[in-house]
Design a protein around this motif. Sequence first.
Motif, PDB file in Angstrom:
ATOM      1  N   SER A   3       0.821  -1.214   0.000  1.00 47.02           N
ATOM      2  CA  SER A   3       0.000   0.000   0.000  1.00 47.02           C
ATOM      3  C   SER A   3       0.849   1.255   0.000  1.00 47.02           C
ATOM      4  O   SER A   3       0.392   2.323  -0.398  1.00 47.02           O
ATOM      5  CB  SER A   3      -0.923  -0.010   1.225  1.00 47.02           C
ATOM      6  OG  SER A   3      -0.172  -0.069   2.417  1.00 47.02           O
ATOM      7  N   PHE A   6       0.966   3.166  -3.238  1.00 42.14           N
ATOM      8  CA  PHE A   6      -0.366   3.502  -3.724  1.00 42.14           C
ATOM      9  C   PHE A   6      -0.400   4.663  -4.725  1.00 42.14           C
ATOM     10  O   PHE A   6      -0.847   4.516  -5.848  1.00 42.14           O
ATOM     11  CB  PHE A   6      -1.227   3.823  -2.511  1.00 42.14           C
ATOM     12  CG  PHE A   6      -2.598   4.328  -2.810  1.00 42.14           C
ATOM     13  CD1 PHE A   6      -3.573   3.490  -3.283  1.00 42.14           C
ATOM     14  CD2 PHE A   6      -2.917   5.663  -2.619  1.00 42.14           C
ATOM     15  CE1 PHE A   6      -4.841   3.954  -3.541  1.00 42.14           C
ATOM     16  CE2 PHE A   6      -4.170   6.133  -2.879  1.00 42.14           C
ATOM     17  CZ  PHE A   6      -5.141   5.270  -3.342  1.00 42.14           C
ATOM     18  N   ASP A 101      -4.364  -4.221  -9.265  1.00 41.57           N
ATOM     19  CA  ASP A 101      -4.170  -3.939  -7.845  1.00 41.57           C
ATOM     20  C   ASP A 101      -4.397  -2.464  -7.508  1.00 41.57           C
ATOM     21  O   ASP A 101      -4.857  -2.131  -6.413  1.00 41.57           O
ATOM     22  CB  ASP A 101      -2.770  -4.362  -7.408  1.00 41.57           C
ATOM     23  CG  ASP A 101      -2.604  -5.872  -7.392  1.00 41.57           C
ATOM     24  OD1 ASP A 101      -3.609  -6.583  -7.577  1.00 41.57           O
ATOM     25  OD2 ASP A 101      -1.465  -6.353  -7.205  1.00 41.57           O
ATOM     26  N   SER A 102      -4.070  -1.576  -8.445  1.00 39.93           N
ATOM     27  CA  SER A 102      -4.291  -0.154  -8.192  1.00 39.93           C
ATOM     28  C   SER A 102      -5.770   0.153  -8.047  1.00 39.93           C
ATOM     29  O   SER A 102      -6.168   1.022  -7.267  1.00 39.93           O
ATOM     30  CB  SER A 102      -3.676   0.697  -9.314  1.00 39.93           C
ATOM     31  OG  SER A 102      -4.372   0.524 -10.536  1.00 39.93           O
ATOM     32  N   LEU A 105      -6.914  -1.237  -4.584  1.00 43.72           N
ATOM     33  CA  LEU A 105      -6.452  -0.375  -3.487  1.00 43.72           C
ATOM     34  C   LEU A 105      -7.321   0.865  -3.308  1.00 43.72           C
ATOM     35  O   LEU A 105      -7.281   1.508  -2.258  1.00 43.72           O
ATOM     36  CB  LEU A 105      -5.005   0.061  -3.736  1.00 43.72           C
ATOM     37  CG  LEU A 105      -3.920  -0.985  -3.444  1.00 43.72           C
ATOM     38  CD1 LEU A 105      -2.568  -0.498  -3.963  1.00 43.72           C
ATOM     39  CD2 LEU A 105      -3.838  -1.256  -1.947  1.00 43.72           C
ATOM     40  N   THR A 106      -8.102   1.205  -4.323  1.00 44.42           N
ATOM     41  CA  THR A 106      -8.969   2.382  -4.230  1.00 44.42           C
ATOM     42  C   THR A 106     -10.437   1.980  -4.072  1.00 44.42           C
ATOM     43  O   THR A 106     -11.334   2.710  -4.478  1.00 44.42           O
ATOM     44  CB  THR A 106      -8.810   3.268  -5.480  1.00 44.42           C
ATOM     45  OG1 THR A 106      -9.061   2.478  -6.647  1.00 44.42           O
ATOM     46  CG2 THR A 106      -7.424   3.844  -5.560  1.00 44.42           C
ATOM     47  N   ASN A 107     -10.649   0.792  -3.477  1.00 39.69           N
ATOM     48  CA  ASN A 107     -11.992   0.283  -3.218  1.00 39.69           C
ATOM     49  C   ASN A 107     -12.765  -0.048  -4.479  1.00 39.69           C
ATOM     50  O   ASN A 107     -13.998  -0.049  -4.490  1.00 39.69           O
ATOM     51  CB  ASN A 107     -12.796   1.268  -2.349  1.00 39.69           C
ATOM     52  CG  ASN A 107     -12.185   1.469  -0.981  1.00 39.69           C
ATOM     53  OD1 ASN A 107     -11.927   0.516  -0.261  1.00 39.69           O
ATOM     54  ND2 ASN A 107     -11.922   2.725  -0.631  1.00 39.69           N
ATOM     55  N   SER A 110     -12.100  -6.205  -8.205  1.00 43.80           N
ATOM     56  CA  SER A 110     -10.986  -7.058  -8.601  1.00 43.80           C
ATOM     57  C   SER A 110     -11.444  -7.901  -9.791  1.00 43.80           C
ATOM     58  O   SER A 110     -12.648  -8.039 -10.031  1.00 43.80           O
ATOM     59  CB  SER A 110     -10.565  -7.967  -7.445  1.00 43.80           C
ATOM     60  OG  SER A 110      -9.438  -8.751  -7.799  1.00 43.80           O
ATOM     61  N   ASN A 221      -8.962   9.465  -5.742  1.00 46.57           N
ATOM     62  CA  ASN A 221      -8.382   8.291  -5.079  1.00 46.57           C
ATOM     63  C   ASN A 221      -9.421   7.264  -4.635  1.00 46.57           C
ATOM     64  O   ASN A 221      -9.139   6.420  -3.790  1.00 46.57           O
ATOM     65  CB  ASN A 221      -7.513   8.690  -3.885  1.00 46.57           C
ATOM     66  CG  ASN A 221      -6.343   9.562  -4.299  1.00 46.57           C
ATOM     67  OD1 ASN A 221      -5.898   9.518  -5.439  1.00 46.57           O
ATOM     68  ND2 ASN A 221      -5.857  10.375  -3.373  1.00 46.57           N
TER      69      ASN A 221
END
Length: 295
Positions: A3, A6, A101-102, A105-107, A110, A221
């Motif tokens: 993270s 990020f 993954d980016s 990481l921002t909710n 996947s 973000n």
Amino acid sequence: MASGHFSRILILFTFLLLASSASLVHGQGTRVGFYSAACPRVESIGCDASILISGSNTERTAGPNLLLRGYEVIDDAKTQLEAACPGIVSCADILALAARDSVVLTNGPSWVVPLGRRDGRVSLASDTANLPAFTDSIDVQKQKFSALGLNTQDLVALVGGHTIGTSACRFFQYRMYNFTRVGNGAVDPSIDPSFLPQLRALCPQNGDDSKRVALDTGSPNRFDTSYFTNLRNGRGILESDQMLWTDASTKTIVQRFLTGLSFNLEFGKSMIKMSNIGAKIGNAGEIRKICSKIN
């Protein structure tokens, strides 16, 4: 991906959009579980990746890519993977995983990433000529996407990834101070007048034109549909983005993403399609030891 990387991944992700469940369509020649035997920890550790090669006249030096950041994230993942599985995992696959993954990481959603790409041995600045440009009309954008096997819904979904992207002021300042489509010194009429002071404060006329600004000022973000709400309200940052609302052929799709069509699901599908464009498989290309250098 850790993270701590990020913000740098998000900046690199902006480029990935311009150049990566059982219902998702798998790409030609790549497959889920490609590294299950040779490098089973590939996803926990850490397109042909030609953007990663450094040197004169490579894709890194082309105008659209000059302000890209985040290469070190890919380099770090490659270093860790080479230590665990030497010569196995390509930089192209690392790039595809980093894009996914980016978003996570921002909710965001996947998706299962089919793997098995190999790295290219050539990187030319001239190869970026067909990248979507910030002044492209919707017709031009559709032509560029269609040439790669992507349809209009793919276009809107992938550009919707700008919900976690950024842009340098130089790519949209002209809309506020010198929109020549209307007249010298004019303002782009598609900009919401109440948004103009905020936009000018972010990018003053004589300020640093390399300053980066979130492409989704509603919820920077965070991966969501706020970006599309901004377009509906005349608050798109790039001219090419705002055109998604002013052009009837794409406006309908934007409206559907705002009223029921799952942006998360369709984005994942389109990312898989994009990440397999021109993928090298089998014996083509190579597995780079260092992502920024050809072996």
